[in-house]
Motif scaffolding. Structure first.
Motif, PDB file in Angstrom:
ATOM      1  N   LEU A 257       8.675  15.667   9.174  1.00  0.00           N
ATOM      2  CA  LEU A 257       8.913  15.601  10.584  1.00  0.00           C
ATOM      3  C   LEU A 257       8.418  14.716  11.558  1.00  0.00           C
ATOM      4  O   LEU A 257       7.257  14.757  11.432  1.00  0.00           O
ATOM      5  CB  LEU A 257       8.635  17.194  11.289  1.00  0.00           C
ATOM      6  N   MET A 258       9.373  13.826  11.964  1.00  0.00           N
ATOM      7  CA  MET A 258       9.065  12.913  12.580  1.00  0.00           C
ATOM      8  C   MET A 258       9.395  12.678  14.264  1.00  0.00           C
ATOM      9  O   MET A 258      10.635  13.288  14.552  1.00  0.00           O
ATOM     10  CB  MET A 258       9.568  11.667  12.368  1.00  0.00           C
ATOM     11  N   ALA A 259       8.568  12.620  15.245  1.00  0.00           N
ATOM     12  CA  ALA A 259       8.839  12.721  16.665  1.00  0.00           C
ATOM     13  C   ALA A 259       9.428  11.248  17.146  1.00  0.00           C
ATOM     14  O   ALA A 259       8.607  10.396  16.868  1.00  0.00           O
ATOM     15  CB  ALA A 259       7.618  13.106  17.452  1.00  0.00           C
TER      16      ALA A 259
ATOM     17  N   ASP B 252       0.982  -1.146  -0.065  1.00  0.00           N
ATOM     18  CA  ASP B 252      -0.006   0.281   0.059  1.00  0.00           C
ATOM     19  C   ASP B 252       1.003   1.286   0.071  1.00  0.00           C
ATOM     20  O   ASP B 252       0.380   2.280   0.283  1.00  0.00           O
ATOM     21  CB  ASP B 252      -0.895  -0.058   1.186  1.00  0.00           C
ATOM     22  N   GLY B 253       2.240   1.024  -0.119  1.00  0.00           N
ATOM     23  CA  GLY B 253       2.911   2.252  -0.435  1.00  0.00           C
ATOM     24  C   GLY B 253       3.602   2.778   1.009  1.00  0.00           C
ATOM     25  O   GLY B 253       4.387   3.891   0.939  1.00  0.00           O
ATOM     26  N   MET B 254       3.390   2.205   2.082  1.00  0.00           N
ATOM     27  CA  MET B 254       3.455   2.723   3.491  1.00  0.00           C
ATOM     28  C   MET B 254       4.970   2.137   3.705  1.00  0.00           C
ATOM     29  O   MET B 254       5.372   0.986   3.751  1.00  0.00           O
ATOM     30  CB  MET B 254       3.001   2.221   4.577  1.00  0.00           C
ATOM     31  N   VAL B 255       6.056   3.301   3.849  1.00  0.00           N
ATOM     32  CA  VAL B 255       7.567   2.929   4.304  1.00  0.00           C
ATOM     33  C   VAL B 255       7.681   2.870   5.754  1.00  0.00           C
ATOM     34  O   VAL B 255       7.128   3.894   6.447  1.00  0.00           O
ATOM     35  CB  VAL B 255       8.393   3.919   3.724  1.00  0.00           C
TER      36      VAL B 255
ATOM     37  N   LEU C  75      14.692   4.842  15.826  1.00  0.00           N
ATOM     38  CA  LEU C  75      14.196   5.057  14.357  1.00  0.00           C
ATOM     39  C   LEU C  75      12.764   4.101  14.522  1.00  0.00           C
ATOM     40  O   LEU C  75      12.046   4.197  13.264  1.00  0.00           O
ATOM     41  CB  LEU C  75      14.841   4.445  13.349  1.00  0.00           C
ATOM     42  N   ASP C  76      12.546   3.459  15.481  1.00  0.00           N
ATOM     43  CA  ASP C  76      11.191   2.759  15.566  1.00  0.00           C
ATOM     44  C   ASP C  76      10.018   3.623  15.934  1.00  0.00           C
ATOM     45  O   ASP C  76      10.010   4.333  16.940  1.00  0.00           O
ATOM     46  CB  ASP C  76      11.331   1.685  16.675  1.00  0.00           C
ATOM     47  N   PRO C  77       8.689   3.287  15.346  1.00  0.00           N
ATOM     48  CA  PRO C  77       8.716   3.154  13.714  1.00  0.00           C
ATOM     49  C   PRO C  77       8.511   4.465  12.929  1.00  0.00           C
ATOM     50  O   PRO C  77       7.332   4.847  13.033  1.00  0.00           O
ATOM     51  CB  PRO C  77       7.800   2.048  13.673  1.00  0.00           C
ATOM     52  N   ILE C  78       9.313   4.942  12.348  1.00  0.00           N
ATOM     53  CA  ILE C  78       9.260   5.900  11.152  1.00  0.00           C
ATOM     54  C   ILE C  78       8.292   5.560  10.275  1.00  0.00           C
ATOM     55  O   ILE C  78       8.589   4.252   9.853  1.00  0.00           O
ATOM     56  CB  ILE C  78      10.636   6.670  10.875  1.00  0.00           C
TER      57      ILE C  78
END
Length: 692
Positions: A650-652, A616-619, A683-686
């Protein structure tokens, strides 16, 4: 003395009756008398029966002529043949192929064109039935300028009976504007199916030659229009001649036997149309094949393709087929009256449609159009929230083909200060959770913020600092998914309040990703304290650290690969959000992530640096890393083409028990975007949608 005799003389009196001779003389006289009497009685009875039959025949003839006169007055034109296309069994031979003709081998016929009405045409409250979309739709103020619906009334002789038949168009129930059904009904020899009533049986025992019809140009004309009823003339010539006539003369001559007597009755009428000019508007013009519809398409709600087309002049119905991504054609509807159709699709789907218009003359060619469903739907923001600036992700939402809802956007408060509880934007139905979900995101001053998503669809600001806030990294399964409860809760942890907040639970989507949710309170918060346990099939490959809102500040939970426990890793026990997404240990689609600038894997039981992309395109990116350069902008790793976002995200994250920020660039670079501790960063889970 005289002596008397003892014998008396006998007297002879006459006796009653007839002698044989007398009987032979009288019998014939009696028989003749009786015969004469019977003959007289029979003659009298025959006269009565004949008179009665003659009277009945005269009545039937007059009734037929009265009906003809009434129909002629209300007609719009005389016809050489039926102009309404036949629907079986309305043809002369009770079929759909044998037309009626005013002259020919089947004798004279009177064929009238009449206007369909909403009620009895003799009633003052009755109106005309106008055809829909010819040219105006039924809601138009000019609808009464449309072509009126017409029917044919035919008087004809068949099987020695004079009949009256009403021929209706095949769409007479639906052709009227706004679904107005005409008062007139189609008739046949036997009612049933298309025919709603029986033909009117007028006169029996009539020959075809007994029904004589003549046409006159004016009411006082003495000479008939010879071409109008000339069997040698062409139908078009007869039609043209009939259009110049206003009056019809009908004669019915019937001779039949009744009670042994031949009786004859005849009747004649001349009838004139009430509107002698009506033929100019009332002749039925045969349909021509409609042109192809002009199709347009737009996106709605928010991954539906809505195909529309204006009404096609002369068309009675439409048919639409569609396909998705060039697949097989699927029928939307056939021979329907609608001029719009909606196809439900998914992000990035190419939806195509083809539409035809149909009437009695045939079917048009295809009108076509197509559209690509956008990958994102723009989030309409409220309360002075807007997109932050070009180059950063814009506010939007989407649903993956697996049914997961994903948000994005760096948004800001354009005026004023954010107020806890105010709505940033609203998600539509189908994109909403079943309970309130709490997410930790990035905000200004590089501190954690809190955003809640409600079952109403409201995206609500709770905690953060002006002027900007990231919606990147918010993803969840909507209310259409079924979750499994996480029970029992451990170490004193309790359900916070359900409703409105989510009950601790987990679910697995089509791609195999595990989703957890829930808000818990009051348990032991010492790092690490198990709060719940996932079953064996829903545990990650290695221990993961996930940023989580803890009592309106940064917190973290850990998910153990060995035991399946969801651990609270320090902080307050007022409440902790369990919102997370990860792949179970059984998933094998990971690719190792090459680290840069001294960043390395932390080691041990903790997750290894890797990335993956589902159908489904989710990385998803994972890995516990340490010892790298923490200067803002430092590249940690790079994702290849096909695994990159179209805008900066931007990822928390959690970094050594504190809030951290990782940015994903359009080049695929994973960089230090804010505070990161060199001791370790998770990096879990970007997670984000791949777009390039």
């Amino acid at each position: 003395m005289r002596r008397m005799s003892k014998f008396k003389p006998q007297s002879h009196s006459p006796k009653a009756g007839f002698t044989i001779i007398e009987m032979l003389i009288i019998a014939p006289i009696v028989i003749l008398t009786i015969g004469a009497f019977i003959t007289a009685i029979v003659s009298m009875t025959g006269e009565v029966l004949a008179t009665r039959s003659a009277n009945a025949l005269a009545y039937n003839i007059q009734d037929a002529l009265n009906r003809i006169e009434e129909d002629v007055k209300l007609s719009t034109t005389f016809l050489e043949a039926n102009h309404v296309s036949l629907t079986s069994p309305q043809g002369y031979n009770n079929d759909a192929a044998t037309n009626f003709a005013n002259v020919g081998a089947n004798g004279n016929m009177l064929i009238l064109n009449t206007l369909a009405t909403t009620g009895n045409p003799l009633s003052s409250t009755s109106g005309l039935v106008y055809l829909d979309d010819k040219p105006n739709d039924c809601l138009s103020t000019q609808f009464n300028q449309n072509t009126p619906m017409t029917m044919n009334v035919v008087y004809f002789v068949k099987n020695n009976t004079l009949w009256r038949r009403t021929i209706a168009p095949s769409n007479y129930l639906t052709g009227g504007g706004c679904s107005i059904v005409p008062w007139q009904q189609p008739s046949c020899t036997t009612a049933g199916g298309f025919c709603k009533t029986q033909d009117v049986r007028l006169i029996d025992g009539i020959n075809a030659s007994d029904f004589v019809v003549q046409y006159f140009n004016t009411a006082d004309a003495t000479a008939a229009n010879s071409v109008a009823s000339d069997s040698a003339a062409t139908p078009s010539d007869r039609y043209a001649a009939l259009q110049s006539t206003t009056t019809v003369g009908v004669t019915i001559n019937v001779t039949k036997t009744a009670a042994g007597r031949e009786i004859s009755q005849a009747g004649t009428i001349r009838a004139t149309k009430l509107d002698i000019n009506s033929s100019t508007i009332a002749a039925v013009v045969p349909d021509t094949t409609p042109v192809a519809p002009t199709v347009a398409v737009s996106v709605s709600n928010p991954v539906s393709a809505v195909f529309t087309w204006p009404t096609v002049p002369g068309a009675s119905t439409y048919t639409i087929d569609y396909n998705i991504n060039g697949g097989a054609w699927v029928n939307g509807f056939t021979n329907g009256a609608a001029t719009t159709y909606t196809v439900n699709a998914a992000r990035n789907n190419v939806v195509s449609a083809r539409v035809t218009a149909t009437n009695s003359a045939g079917t048009s060619g295809y009108g076509t159009d197509s559209i690509t469903i956008p990958p994102w739907t723009t989030l309409v923001m409220q309360n002075n929230w807007s997109d932050y600036a070009p180059g950063w992700s814009t506010g939007g939402y989407t649903m993956t083909s697996d049914g997961m809802v994903v948000l994005k956007g760096l948004v800001k408060k354009t005026t004023g200060t954010p107020v806890s509880g105010e709505v940033i934007g609203t998600l539509p139905v189908g994109y909403r959770p079943s309970e309130v979900l709490i997410f930790e995101t990035s905000t200004n001053s590089n501190v954690a913020s809190r955003v809640d998503v409600y079952p109403s669809g409201n995206i609500v600001f709770q905690i953060g600092s002006a002027p900007w806030l990231a919606l990147d990294g918010i993803n969840f399964l909507p209310s259409t998914f079924t979750f499994n409860a996480l029970t029992p809760l451990l170490n004193g942890w309790l359900i916070y309040a359900s409703p409105p907040y989510a009950t601790p639970a987990y679910a697995t989507d089509t791609s195999g990703r595990v989703h957890t949710k829930g808000l818990i309170k009051s348990g032991v918060a010492t790092d690490p304290t198990p709060a719940a346990t996932l079953p064996a099939g829903a545990r990650p490959l290695s221990y993961e650290h996930i940023a989580a809102d803890n009592s309106n500040v940064h917190g973290q939970i850990g998910i153990s690969a060995a035991t399946g426990t969801i651990d609270v890793k320090g902080g307050s026990n007022s409440f902790v959000s369990l919102q997370a997404m990860f792949y179970p240990a059984s998933y094998g689609g990971w690719t190792s992530l090459a680290l840069q600038n001294s960043w390395t894997w932390y080691g041990g039981a903790f997750s290894t640096p890797a990335y993956t992309k589902s159908a489904d395109g989710m990385v998803l990116v994972k890995g516990l890393i340490h010892s790298g350069t923490v200067t803002s902008g430092t590249v940690i790793a790079n994702l290849p083409v096909g695994y990159r976002p179209k805008q900066r995200l931007l990822m928390a994250i959690t970094s050594y028990t504190a809030y951290g920020r990782i940015d994903i660039l359009t080049t695929g670079d994973i960089i230090v975007g804010g505070p990161i501790n060199t001791l370790w960063a998770s990096l879990d889970p970007i997670a984000f949608m791949a777009e390039q």
